[in-house]
Design a protein around this motif. Structure first.
Motif, PDB file in Angstrom:
ATOM      1  N   GLY A  31      66.170  25.471  17.889  1.00 31.49           N
ATOM      2  CA  GLY A  31      64.993  24.717  18.296  1.00 31.49           C
ATOM      3  C   GLY A  31      63.992  25.484  19.121  1.00 31.49           C
ATOM      4  N   GLY A  32      64.259  26.746  19.417  1.00 29.71           N
ATOM      5  CA  GLY A  32      63.302  27.539  20.165  1.00 29.71           C
ATOM      6  C   GLY A  32      62.133  27.957  19.290  1.00 29.71           C
ATOM      7  N   ALA A  33      61.084  28.442  19.910  1.00 29.35           N
ATOM      8  CA  ALA A  33      59.900  28.865  19.171  1.00 29.35           C
ATOM      9  C   ALA A  33      59.152  29.900  19.996  1.00 29.35           C
ATOM     10  N   ILE A  34      58.172  30.517  19.386  1.00 31.68           N
ATOM     11  CA  ILE A  34      57.323  31.504  20.041  1.00 31.68           C
ATOM     12  C   ILE A  34      55.925  30.918  20.176  1.00 31.68           C
ATOM     13  N   LEU A  35      55.415  30.907  21.382  1.00 28.98           N
ATOM     14  CA  LEU A  35      54.053  30.453  21.640  1.00 28.98           C
ATOM     15  C   LEU A  35      53.138  31.671  21.623  1.00 28.98           C
ATOM     16  N   LYS A  36      52.197  31.697  20.703  1.00 29.12           N
ATOM     17  CA  LYS A  36      51.234  32.785  20.637  1.00 29.12           C
ATOM     18  C   LYS A  36      50.113  32.468  21.632  1.00 29.12           C
ATOM     19  N   ALA A  37      50.177  33.118  22.780  1.00 29.17           N
ATOM     20  CA  ALA A  37      49.306  32.754  23.897  1.00 29.17           C
ATOM     21  C   ALA A  37      47.828  32.923  23.552  1.00 29.17           C
ATOM     22  N   GLU A  38      47.475  34.002  22.874  1.00 28.61           N
ATOM     23  CA  GLU A  38      46.067  34.231  22.573  1.00 28.61           C
ATOM     24  C   GLU A  38      45.525  33.150  21.643  1.00 28.61           C
ATOM     25  N   VAL A  39      46.336  32.742  20.675  1.00 30.27           N
ATOM     26  CA  VAL A  39      45.910  31.670  19.771  1.00 30.27           C
ATOM     27  C   VAL A  39      45.765  30.361  20.541  1.00 30.27           C
ATOM     28  N   ALA A  40      46.733  30.062  21.407  1.00 32.19           N
ATOM     29  CA  ALA A  40      46.678  28.827  22.189  1.00 32.19           C
ATOM     30  C   ALA A  40      45.441  28.794  23.081  1.00 32.19           C
ATOM     31  N   LEU A  41      45.132  29.905  23.743  1.00 29.54           N
ATOM     32  CA  LEU A  41      43.957  29.955  24.610  1.00 29.54           C
ATOM     33  C   LEU A  41      42.674  29.779  23.798  1.00 29.54           C
ATOM     34  N   ARG A  42      42.629  30.380  22.621  1.00 23.89           N
ATOM     35  CA  ARG A  42      41.435  30.256  21.782  1.00 23.89           C
ATOM     36  C   ARG A  42      41.223  28.797  21.370  1.00 23.89           C
ATOM     37  N   ILE A  43      42.294  28.111  21.037  1.00 25.81           N
ATOM     38  CA  ILE A  43      42.186  26.708  20.635  1.00 25.81           C
ATOM     39  C   ILE A  43      41.764  25.843  21.816  1.00 25.81           C
ATOM     40  N   MET A  44      42.372  26.091  22.992  1.00 25.28           N
ATOM     41  CA  MET A  44      42.020  25.278  24.168  1.00 25.28           C
ATOM     42  C   MET A  44      40.569  25.487  24.583  1.00 25.28           C
ATOM     43  N   ARG A  45      40.093  26.738  24.511  1.00 21.21           N
ATOM     44  CA  ARG A  45      38.687  26.994  24.848  1.00 21.21           C
ATOM     45  C   ARG A  45      37.752  26.320  23.850  1.00 21.21           C
ATOM     46  N   LYS A  46      38.135  26.348  22.572  1.00 17.74           N
ATOM     47  CA  LYS A  46      37.304  25.713  21.551  1.00 17.74           C
ATOM     48  C   LYS A  46      37.232  24.207  21.783  1.00 17.74           C
ATOM     49  N   HIS A 232      54.886  34.288  32.823  1.00 16.37           N
ATOM     50  CA  HIS A 232      55.841  33.389  32.184  1.00 16.37           C
ATOM     51  C   HIS A 232      55.484  31.918  32.357  1.00 16.37           C
ATOM     52  N   GLY A 233      54.439  31.587  33.109  1.00 16.36           N
ATOM     53  CA  GLY A 233      54.047  30.188  33.245  1.00 16.36           C
ATOM     54  C   GLY A 233      53.259  29.653  32.067  1.00 16.36           C
ATOM     55  N   ALA A 234      52.736  30.542  31.212  1.00 20.71           N
ATOM     56  CA  ALA A 234      51.831  30.102  30.148  1.00 20.71           C
ATOM     57  C   ALA A 234      52.497  29.124  29.183  1.00 20.71           C
ATOM     58  N   LYS A 235      53.774  29.305  28.935  1.00 17.53           N
ATOM     59  CA  LYS A 235      54.444  28.439  27.953  1.00 17.53           C
ATOM     60  C   LYS A 235      54.581  27.005  28.441  1.00 17.53           C
ATOM     61  N   PHE A 236      54.373  26.785  29.736  1.00 16.83           N
ATOM     62  CA  PHE A 236      54.452  25.436  30.283  1.00 16.83           C
ATOM     63  C   PHE A 236      53.076  24.792  30.431  1.00 16.83           C
ATOM     64  N   ALA A 237      52.036  25.408  29.877  1.00 17.81           N
ATOM     65  CA  ALA A 237      50.668  25.005  30.177  1.00 17.81           C
ATOM     66  C   ALA A 237      50.401  23.548  29.843  1.00 17.81           C
ATOM     67  N   THR A 238      50.869  23.060  28.710  1.00 18.61           N
ATOM     68  CA  THR A 238      50.558  21.683  28.335  1.00 18.61           C
ATOM     69  C   THR A 238      51.238  20.684  29.271  1.00 18.61           C
ATOM     70  N   ALA A 239      52.488  20.929  29.637  1.00 18.68           N
ATOM     71  CA  ALA A 239      53.187  20.019  30.554  1.00 18.68           C
ATOM     72  C   ALA A 239      52.567  20.063  31.939  1.00 18.68           C
ATOM     73  N   ILE A 240      52.207  21.261  32.395  1.00 21.37           N
ATOM     74  CA  ILE A 240      51.584  21.383  33.707  1.00 21.37           C
ATOM     75  C   ILE A 240      50.192  20.761  33.688  1.00 21.37           C
ATOM     76  N   GLY A 241      49.463  20.944  32.596  1.00 19.58           N
ATOM     77  CA  GLY A 241      48.151  20.318  32.471  1.00 19.58           C
ATOM     78  C   GLY A 241      48.220  18.811  32.595  1.00 19.58           C
ATOM     79  N   ASP A 242      49.267  18.215  32.015  1.00 18.03           N
ATOM     80  CA  ASP A 242      49.444  16.770  32.129  1.00 18.03           C
ATOM     81  C   ASP A 242      49.649  16.367  33.589  1.00 18.03           C
ATOM     82  N   LYS A 243      50.458  17.120  34.321  1.00 19.52           N
ATOM     83  CA  LYS A 243      50.685  16.808  35.736  1.00 19.52           C
ATOM     84  C   LYS A 243      49.398  16.942  36.542  1.00 19.52           C
TER      85      LYS A 243
END
Length: 268
Positions: A31-46, A232-243
């Motif tokens: 169930g693990g996965a790889i978060l592509k940080a650059e792609v995630a940041l590009r989507i969030m900025r968009k 290493h905090g980047a992978k938690f960005a969505t959960a932290i953003g919610d908080k």
């Protein structure tokens, strides 16, 4: 849920890049996965669109809000969230004494057996030989080789002074660990980088070894602070953003005690 504990021999058979000692305990977790940080940041900025200000910002507290200034505009906000990673201590000097920013070397290694380290044959891994001897790595998902790095704390640095790139000496423990335990992934360094960790020091008002995030309201202000999301905090960005969003819009919401500033006597 029971820990999926297995044998090193079984892991070596399933993932032929490894040569783990037979007396090691091994956990294989689906169930693990790889978060592509650059792609995630590009989507969030968009998605943020015109709400992104690509300029230096000055923040001034006001009685009923926060004034955010750039060279071209001013915005008076009811709340402002500072999620500045290693730069948080510079923006709020009072918090700097409980933060530790460290330089973490990262390398990409040209695999000795490339066919064993493709994403369909090789997992994200963590090798832990002790609390201060941890190596983690990823399969060759970028066609740059196996990405691997030490999770131990590197030297303390400032957020604006952490050059040069990762050195051979810094990456030597990673090279040695791959050669010994993951020979299929071992090989010369193909590329290198530096990651900054922003960790907290141990708390003095609750059982806490440090290395936790700070996510909380800043005392006597309309600011909300987060020490997270560098390294290493980047992978938690969505959960932290919610908080952070809940802290901003719901005055009754409180984060868990291990994220609060009040775990330090300096903020009580």
């Amino acid at each position: 849920m029971p820990i999926p504990l297995g044998s090193a021999a079984a892991a070596n058979r399933e993932f032929p890049a490894f040569a783990l000692p037979t007396d090691w305990d091994v956990v294989v977790q689906d169930g693990g996965a790889i978060l592509k940080a650059e792609v995630a940041l590009r989507i969030m900025r968009k998605r943020a669109g015109a709400r992104v200000f690509p300029e230096a910002v000055q923040i001034d507290g006001r009685q009923h809000g926060v004034l955010v200034r750039t060279k071209t505009q001013e915005v008076l906000a009811q709340q402002a969230i500072l999620a500045l990673g290693p730069w948080l201590g510079g923006a709020l000097p009072r918090i700097a004494p409980v933060l530790l920013v460290t330089r973490q070397a990262v390398g990409w290694f040209k695999a000795a057996r490339p066919e064993t380290v493709s994403p369909d044959r090789f997992p994200v891994f963590i090798l832990e030989r002790g609390p201060d001897d941890v190596i983690y790595g990823f399969p060759d998902f970028e066609q740059r080789g196996v990405k691997a790095a030490p999770h131990n704390h590197g030297p303390k640095v400032s957020a604006d002074d952490w050059d040069p790139p990762a050195t051979d000496a810094e990456l030597l423990p990673v090279s040695a660990a791959l050669a010994q335990f993951v020979p299929g992934a071992a090989g010369p360094v193909f590329d290198r980088d530096i990651c900054l960790y922003t960790n907290t020091l141990p708390a003095d008002r609750r059982p806490d070894r440090g290395e936790e995030f700070i996510i909380d309201r800043w005392p006597n202000s309309h600011l909300i602070v987060a020490s997270t999301c560098s390294g290493h905090g980047a992978k938690f960005a969505t959960a932290i953003g919610d908080k952070l969003a809940r802290l901003a819009i719901d005055p009754t919401y409180e984060v868990e005690p291990f994220f609060k500033l009040s775990r330090y006597s300096a903020f009580c």
